[in-house]
Design a protein around this motif. Sequence first.
Motif: not given
Length: 207
Positions: A128-133, A138-140
């Motif tokens: 799983m990653f969390i990221f801006t457009e 980027i987190l992960g």
Amino acid sequence: MSTISTRNLRFLVIAFLVFPFLLKAQIQIPNTPQAQRYKDLIVANVPTAQMPAIDLNELQQEDEADEAAGLPPRFGKRFNVDLNLDNSGRWDNLPNGGRIWRLAVESQNAISLNFTYSDFFMPKGAQMFIFTEDFSQILGAFSAANNKPDGKFATNLIFDQKVIIGYYEPRAVRGQGRIAIDGVVHGYRNIPVPEFDKTRFNAFRTT
């Protein structure tokens, strides 16, 4: 669940596979035509969970009263939500038998966003990653190494009002992953904290 072209999905797979290396190197995806295509595919047609508007003046008045009473500072407003792999987001099947799920979360005028999870489980090989457009943050990758016995989880702040959560699941563990978001925290002010003082940062209130 949708299926898009093999060529386009191959770009999605490659983009997700290179995320860990981008994160470790602390660099952005190179701005080449091919890399830009990866970006466009990952953020295209992603459903957005929109958070309610906040009353900033009301929150500031509450903060003044709380701090006068000696309470620890509050940096964000928490929204209780129920967002999971079954009721939110978009799935795309991949040529290799795996699949990718994506969900955008937006809270207007937020300085930062972060999430808490009532149920979080990454099977072997899933990420799983969390990221801006624009992929500037980027987190992960979050993986099986992040699993906990109680299934609870929380992810750190991203400084934007809209972020995308992306989940890659290999064919061998199809249907085994769990991501259930129960809290979205709208950060409405910055509170300076020394980088080493993580315990104080974690103590900041969101309600």
